[in-house]
Motif scaffolding. Structure first.
Motif, PDB file in Angstrom:
ATOM      1  N   ASP A 354       0.787  -1.442  -0.042  1.00 37.11           N
ATOM      2  CA  ASP A 354      -0.004  -0.188   0.056  1.00 37.11           C
ATOM      3  C   ASP A 354       0.774   1.122  -0.020  1.00 37.11           C
ATOM      4  OD1 ASP A 354       0.899  -0.916   2.543  1.00 37.11           O
ATOM      5  OD2 ASP A 354      -0.749   0.340   3.587  1.00 37.11           O
ATOM      6  N   ARG A 355       2.175   1.305   0.004  1.00 33.10           N
ATOM      7  CA  ARG A 355       2.908   2.216   0.277  1.00 33.10           C
ATOM      8  C   ARG A 355       3.844   2.611  -1.108  1.00 33.10           C
ATOM      9  NH1 ARG A 355       5.322   1.754   6.327  1.00 33.10           N
ATOM     10  NH2 ARG A 355       3.708   0.879   7.415  1.00 33.10           N
ATOM     11  N   VAL A 356       4.134   1.503  -1.778  1.00 31.38           N
ATOM     12  CA  VAL A 356       5.253   1.641  -2.861  1.00 31.38           C
ATOM     13  C   VAL A 356       4.526   2.041  -4.115  1.00 31.38           C
ATOM     14  CG1 VAL A 356       6.438  -0.237  -1.882  1.00 31.38           C
ATOM     15  CG2 VAL A 356       4.960  -0.923  -3.667  1.00 31.38           C
ATOM     16  N   GLN A 357       5.330   2.207  -5.164  1.00 30.59           N
ATOM     17  CA  GLN A 357       4.730   2.826  -6.507  1.00 30.59           C
ATOM     18  C   GLN A 357       5.628   2.219  -7.542  1.00 30.59           C
ATOM     19  OE1 GLN A 357       6.428   6.997  -7.119  1.00 30.59           O
ATOM     20  NE2 GLN A 357       5.230   6.903  -5.564  1.00 30.59           N
ATOM     21  N   ALA A 358       5.114   2.023  -8.693  1.00 32.76           N
ATOM     22  CA  ALA A 358       5.901   1.500  -9.913  1.00 32.76           C
ATOM     23  C   ALA A 358       6.936   2.432 -10.273  1.00 32.76           C
ATOM     24  CB  ALA A 358       4.783   1.012 -11.107  1.00 32.76           C
ATOM     25  N   SER A 359       7.784   2.024 -11.190  1.00 35.57           N
ATOM     26  CA  SER A 359       8.849   2.917 -11.890  1.00 35.57           C
ATOM     27  C   SER A 359       8.483   4.144 -12.383  1.00 35.57           C
ATOM     28  CB  SER A 359       9.799   1.891 -12.814  1.00 35.57           C
ATOM     29  OG  SER A 359      10.397   1.014 -11.908  1.00 35.57           O
ATOM     30  N   PRO A 360       8.946   5.118 -12.242  1.00 39.38           N
ATOM     31  CA  PRO A 360       8.915   6.421 -12.961  1.00 39.38           C
ATOM     32  C   PRO A 360       9.624   6.376 -14.312  1.00 39.38           C
ATOM     33  CG  PRO A 360      10.682   6.736 -11.612  1.00 39.38           C
ATOM     34  CD  PRO A 360      10.452   5.252 -11.185  1.00 39.38           C
ATOM     35  N   GLY A 361       9.243   7.296 -14.966  1.00 40.51           N
ATOM     36  CA  GLY A 361       9.962   7.221 -16.589  1.00 40.51           C
ATOM     37  C   GLY A 361      10.780   8.588 -16.593  1.00 40.51           C
ATOM     38  N   SER A 362      11.215   8.998 -15.360  1.00 40.88           N
ATOM     39  CA  SER A 362      11.816  10.505 -15.267  1.00 40.88           C
ATOM     40  C   SER A 362      13.243  10.434 -14.772  1.00 40.88           C
ATOM     41  CB  SER A 362      11.127  11.178 -14.278  1.00 40.88           C
ATOM     42  OG  SER A 362      11.005  10.690 -12.989  1.00 40.88           O
ATOM     43  N   PRO A 363      14.131   9.502 -14.797  1.00 41.89           N
ATOM     44  CA  PRO A 363      15.386   9.658 -14.173  1.00 41.89           C
ATOM     45  C   PRO A 363      16.304  10.513 -15.067  1.00 41.89           C
ATOM     46  CG  PRO A 363      14.788   7.241 -14.630  1.00 41.89           C
ATOM     47  CD  PRO A 363      13.883   8.283 -15.228  1.00 41.89           C
ATOM     48  N   SER A 401       9.410  15.315 -11.974  1.00 38.50           N
ATOM     49  CA  SER A 401      10.709  14.663 -11.994  1.00 38.50           C
ATOM     50  C   SER A 401      10.817  13.917 -10.669  1.00 38.50           C
ATOM     51  CB  SER A 401      11.889  15.891 -12.273  1.00 38.50           C
ATOM     52  OG  SER A 401      13.039  15.102 -12.061  1.00 38.50           O
ATOM     53  N   PHE A 402      10.568  12.679 -10.675  1.00 39.05           N
ATOM     54  CA  PHE A 402      10.426  11.613  -9.488  1.00 39.05           C
ATOM     55  C   PHE A 402      11.781  10.881  -9.590  1.00 39.05           C
ATOM     56  CE2 PHE A 402       9.617   8.134  -6.853  1.00 39.05           C
ATOM     57  CZ  PHE A 402       9.486   8.668  -5.832  1.00 39.05           C
ATOM     58  N   PRO A 403      12.463  10.882  -8.727  1.00 36.46           N
ATOM     59  CA  PRO A 403      12.312  11.152  -7.270  1.00 36.46           C
ATOM     60  C   PRO A 403      13.309  12.601  -7.003  1.00 36.46           C
ATOM     61  CG  PRO A 403      14.187   9.487  -7.324  1.00 36.46           C
ATOM     62  CD  PRO A 403      13.370   9.726  -8.735  1.00 36.46           C
ATOM     63  N   SER A 404      13.743  13.129  -7.966  1.00 33.08           N
ATOM     64  CA  SER A 404      14.473  14.371  -7.846  1.00 33.08           C
ATOM     65  C   SER A 404      13.818  15.440  -7.327  1.00 33.08           C
ATOM     66  CB  SER A 404      15.473  14.660  -9.076  1.00 33.08           C
ATOM     67  OG  SER A 404      14.421  15.034  -9.870  1.00 33.08           O
ATOM     68  N   ASN A 405      12.612  15.776  -7.481  1.00 31.73           N
ATOM     69  CA  ASN A 405      11.945  17.139  -7.175  1.00 31.73           C
ATOM     70  C   ASN A 405      12.386  18.182  -7.623  1.00 31.73           C
ATOM     71  OD1 ASN A 405       9.900  18.064  -5.269  1.00 31.73           O
ATOM     72  ND2 ASN A 405      11.633  19.022  -3.874  1.00 31.73           N
ATOM     73  N   LEU A 406      12.686  18.059  -8.973  1.00 35.50           N
ATOM     74  CA  LEU A 406      13.239  19.232  -9.636  1.00 35.50           C
ATOM     75  C   LEU A 406      11.906  19.763 -10.507  1.00 35.50           C
ATOM     76  CD1 LEU A 406      16.576  17.608 -11.271  1.00 35.50           C
ATOM     77  CD2 LEU A 406      16.285  19.541  -9.850  1.00 35.50           C
ATOM     78  N   SER A 407      11.947  21.069 -10.897  1.00 33.00           N
ATOM     79  CA  SER A 407      10.771  21.728 -11.489  1.00 33.00           C
ATOM     80  C   SER A 407      11.110  21.693 -13.091  1.00 33.00           C
ATOM     81  CB  SER A 407      10.467  22.923 -10.928  1.00 33.00           C
ATOM     82  OG  SER A 407       9.998  23.108  -9.632  1.00 33.00           O
ATOM     83  N   ASN A 408      10.032  21.778 -13.810  1.00 34.07           N
ATOM     84  CA  ASN A 408      10.086  21.914 -15.385  1.00 34.07           C
ATOM     85  C   ASN A 408      10.525  23.482 -15.518  1.00 34.07           C
ATOM     86  OD1 ASN A 408       9.508  19.160 -16.597  1.00 34.07           O
ATOM     87  ND2 ASN A 408       7.445  19.648 -15.438  1.00 34.07           N
ATOM     88  N   THR A 409      11.498  23.632 -16.227  1.00 35.63           N
ATOM     89  CA  THR A 409      11.915  24.944 -16.572  1.00 35.63           C
ATOM     90  C   THR A 409      10.827  25.554 -17.346  1.00 35.63           C
ATOM     91  OG1 THR A 409      14.211  24.417 -16.296  1.00 35.63           O
ATOM     92  CG2 THR A 409      13.660  26.573 -17.413  1.00 35.63           C
ATOM     93  N   PRO A 410      10.371  27.071 -17.067  1.00 34.00           N
ATOM     94  CA  PRO A 410       9.297  27.521 -17.814  1.00 34.00           C
ATOM     95  C   PRO A 410       9.793  27.867 -19.057  1.00 34.00           C
ATOM     96  CG  PRO A 410       9.392  28.527 -15.587  1.00 34.00           C
ATOM     97  CD  PRO A 410      10.592  27.632 -15.850  1.00 34.00           C
ATOM     98  N   ILE A 411       8.938  27.598 -20.097  1.00 34.36           N
ATOM     99  CA  ILE A 411       9.168  28.056 -21.665  1.00 34.36           C
ATOM    100  C   ILE A 411       9.595  29.370 -21.938  1.00 34.36           C
ATOM    101  CG2 ILE A 411       8.165  28.423 -24.063  1.00 34.36           C
ATOM    102  CD1 ILE A 411       6.299  25.842 -23.223  1.00 34.36           C
TER     103      ILE A 411
END
Length: 518
Positions: A354-363, A401-411
């Motif tokens: 109930d706590r885990v999640q599948a792999s992200p696409g964001s490395p 951006s998981f798990p890094s917690n970075l933000s997408n840079t605005p256009i």
């Protein structure tokens, strides 16, 4: 110091975190680069005199939470607190005692009271540029990756060390931005030191005793959470894009998690050997993302400090991709290091479903450009989110951006700082893996160069060959795509883009959780 009652401890703790957050706000306001202001690629940490993490900024990159105290302890060992004085500031970007690559500057100042060091204020941040080749997985030596700064004073009793400053300025593409961020780091640490002393003045707090109390209580809470999980060894393997010359072009991360009473150990024996490309992940970074995953799973509600990680041991064979020997290239270490949380999640899925999640696409998807715009040199660094893996109770979030917690840079920021026109940036609908809960969708991002001067371009695009896997019968997300001028291209490398050239990056979707319905 006698035990602090829970109410007083909470009040003091909240005030301390507020002081760290105020210092972080100072850093953001005074920084020069979009990496700080837009991407949030930094963390601020307060330690005690021993270099133990006591409090950190609310906005933090998970990997920096554990690495900054390690760096401060190296400063203590190298210089000795008895040789420090007010106005000193120490800096390094050594990957093996810092964050794992040269691009991050770790800076700290000693905090004095009555002439005695009582703690350290530290900040780590991704610099606008460190020279060398632009960061990408194809770099084959650490020496290609930029300027190396061993542990050094950048301020000596308040006096700037001009020789070091000249060396930094001479080796980076955007010296004003780079030094501007370093001065902002110093302003941040100075603010934190001032706020801690004000707090002590107002409350009479014994900082050493407070540090012991909060670290001890946090450690006990973490141990209790671990002890609630059945003892045993749990295993999982993740495969990810690797060097094209490797068999199948695949990197293997073998993760073994052992729970024994109130202790937990993660071992990566069986993972791929270190490679002659810049995706190696040094031991500090391996520990940081492993500890982050375990903290998130077991006790996300407790404070982030040294006690959170005292019951955790992390090992990887020396010479492996998760513990490379110096001077292995490591600039793109996030492409592998960001996969450690999903490896741990996969291992613990049988006991914590109930706590885990599948792999992200964001490395660590990223684009960097450097050239001239008119007579002005620029160097931009933009992060691109992807799909988060789904969990038992929720779909994965898109475009993060998981798990890094970075933000997408605005256009608007990208187009104002480099001669590019963004053709589109949108959610890549349907790219998340199907399941009882669907994985998050990636991003489709396209731009065209229009500057007269050719630009050096570097890319980090992950999961092109191995998409993010699902959990508990969930399907994998869609693989990533990378094209230059409409042609599929190997993303690991450095390219020259000219006027009219177009780039398409489609980041991967997150894995689904549970068997799809219907």
């Amino acid at each position: 110091m006698s035990a602090i009652d829970p109410v007083t401890l909470e009040i003091l703790w909240t005030r301390l975190v507020s002081a760290v957050d105020e210092a972080a706000a100072t850093f953001v306001r005074t920084s020069f680069s979009t990496l700080v202001r837009e991407a949030n690629d930094y963390a601020v940490v307060l330690t005690d005199r021993k270099g133990r993490n006591v409090a950190q900024s609310s906005q933090s990159i998970p990997s920096f939470i554990s690495t900054m105290p390690v760096t401060i302890r190296h400063f203590i060992e190298t210089f000795g607190t008895q040789n420090m004085r007010e106005g000193d500031a120490f800096i390094t970007n050594d990957p093996w005692i810092g964050t794992g690559h040269l691009n991050d500057a770790s800076l700290a100042i000693p905090i004095f009271r009555d002439g005695i060091v009582i703690g350290f204020a530290g900040v780590v941040s991704h610099l606008p540029d460190v020279g060398g080749r632009l960061r990408n997985a194809a770099n084959r030596e650490l020496f290609e990756e930029g300027l190396q700064i061993p542990p050094m004073r950048i301020l000596d009793g308040g006096k700037p060390q001009e020789l070091l400053i000249q060396i930094i300025r001479a080796n980076v593409r955007v010296p004003d931005e780079t030094m501007g961020d370093i001065w902002a780091q110093i302003a941040c640490c100075t603010t934190l030191a001032d706020r801690l002393n004000v707090l002590i003045d107002e409350t009479g707090i014994d900082f050493d005793g407070f540090a012991d109390e909060v670290i001890t209580r946090t450690g006990k809470a973490m141990q209790e959470a671990i002890a609630a999980v059945p003892d045993g060894t749990y295993r999982y393997v993740i495969e990810n894009d690797g060097p094209a010359e490797m068999p199948g072009g695949i990197i293997r991360i073998a993760c073994s998690v052992t729970v024994a009473g109130d202790r937990i150990a993660v071992d990566y024996t069986g993972s791929s050997d270190q490679v002659s490309l810049a995706i190696n992940t040094v031991a500090n970074y391996t520990f940081a993302y492993s500890a982050y995953a375990l903290k998130a799973l077991f006790a996300p509600w407790i404070p982030n400090n040294e006690g959170s990680f005292a019951a955790i041991a992390v090992t990887a064979p020396e010479g492996s991709i998760l513990n490379p020997t110096k001077p292995a290239p490591c600039g793109a270490r996030g492409m592998i290091g960001h996969l450690l949380p999903p490896a741990i999640f996969g291992a613990l899925a049988p006991v914590l479903p109930d706590r885990v999640q599948a792999s992200p696409g964001s490395p660590s998807n990223n684009v960097q450009l450097a050239s001239l715009r008119g007579n002005v040199r620029y160097a931009i660094n933009a992060f691109i989110g992807a799909g988060q893996g789904a969990g038992l109770m929720q779909d994965g979030t898109s475009a993060i951006s998981f798990p890094s917690n970075l933000s997408n840079t605005p256009i608007e920021v990208l187009e104002s700082q480099a001669p590019i026109e963004v053709k589109h940036r949108r959610i890549r609908r349907g790219s998340g893996g199907r399941g009882a809960r669907n994985g998050g969708d990636g991003i489709s991002f396209a731009f065209e160069m229009y500057g007269e001067s050719p630009a050096i371009a570097s890319f980090m695009v992950n999961r092109v060959r191995r998409p993010a896997g699902g959990l508990a019968g969930g399907e994998p997300g869609a693989a990533a795509r990378f094209e230059i001028n409409g042609k599929p291209t190997e993303p690991s490398g450095q390219y020259v883009l000219r006027q009219g050239d177009t780039v398409l990056i489609e980041t991967a979707g997150g894995g689904g959780f549970g068997k799809p319905n219907g």
